[in-house]
Write a protein that holds these residues in place. Structure first.
Motif: not given
Ligand code: ADP
Ligand code: ADP
Ligand code: MG
Length: 211
Positions: A10-12, A15-16, A95-98
């Motif tokens: 996944k992009t998130d 990116k993280n 961290r970036l997965i809300h």
């Protein structure tokens, strides 16, 4: 596959990893991550500090559907300290997965707050076998929606006498799931457990320099 940027995740997550400065995969990650991401059952034997948590952590997070607020992954560790470390690493990777919720359930901690947290719900539970079993018995924990099981430091869990507890937890898990087993050693007892609870597992062994 040797770089995190080549992984199909996944992009998130991608990116993280970049923000965290993760570049090259460790040998156990190189060998296990492609299989884990394909959904295969994997046994990985490699020494401590070789990056096993990141290997299964990315698998767990990739397969998770954060919009479904159910416990989808169960990670069992031998001690509270290890469970805390794993949960911390997962939160760092996620961290970036809300709104993702990682809950630890360990022995030696009071029940009240754990039951309160369970009522609020979670996506991932990291815990020690004794306490997980107690929550199952009390009916405060439901694992019917778990589709990913990780046995971390499986050899130590067996050394600590958790075999029967593990069996009782495993009995309650859906059969339709991915199972990952991580261990520093691969004694016969682990081979037996793997035979019983895994489906055509892929075996990865990373030799340490001293073997
Ligand atoms: P193990 O479970 O095999 O003992 P860990 O997964 O706890 O090892 O990893 C040990 C440390 O190495 C952790 O701090 C982790 O963040 C770091 N680490 C893991 N994989 C990588 C990597 N590919 N690049 C840089 N650091 C990494
Ligand atoms: P138990 O069946 O004893 O509750 P768990 O499997 O839930 O065991 O937990 C194992 C981990 O929790 C180990 O790290 C153990 O040291 C710790 N632990 C369990 N009970 C206690 C306690 N009463 N006090 C401190 N730590 C404990
Ligand atoms: Mg580890």
């Amino acid at each position: 596959m040797s770089a995190f940027s080549q992984l199909n995740i996944k992009t998130d997550l991608q990116k993280n990893l970049k923000e965290l400065g993760f570049k090259a995969l460790t040998p156990v990650q190189q060998a296990s991550l492609p299989l884990i991401l394909e959904g295969k059952d994997v046994i990985a034997q490699a020494k401590t500090g070789s990056g096993k948590t990141v290997a299964f952590g990315l698998g767990v997070l990739q397969h998770l559907d954060v919009r479904r607020f159910r416990i989808q992954s169960l990670i069992l560790c031998p001690t509270r300290e290890l469970a805390d470390q794993v949960a911390q690493e997962l939160r760092r990777l996620a961290r970036l997965i809300h709104n993702i919720k990682v809950l630890t359930l360990c022995g030696g901690m009071p029940f009240g707050p754990q039951i309160g947290s369970l009522e609020h719900g979670a996506h991932i539970v990291v815990g020690t076998p004794g306490r997980i079993e107690e929550h199952l018995r009390k009916g405060t924990l439901t694992i019917d929606n778990v589709n990913m099981l990780v046995l971390d430091e499986a050899d130590r869990m067996l050394d600590m006498g958790f075999q029967d507890t593990l069996d009782r937890i495993l009995d309650r898990l859906p059969a339709e799931r991915q199972t990952l087993l991580f261990s520093a050693t691969y004694p016969e007892q682990i081979q037996n457990i793997a035979k019983r609870v895994m489906k055509q597992p892929e075996m990865i062994q990373i030799e340490s320099e001293h073997d």
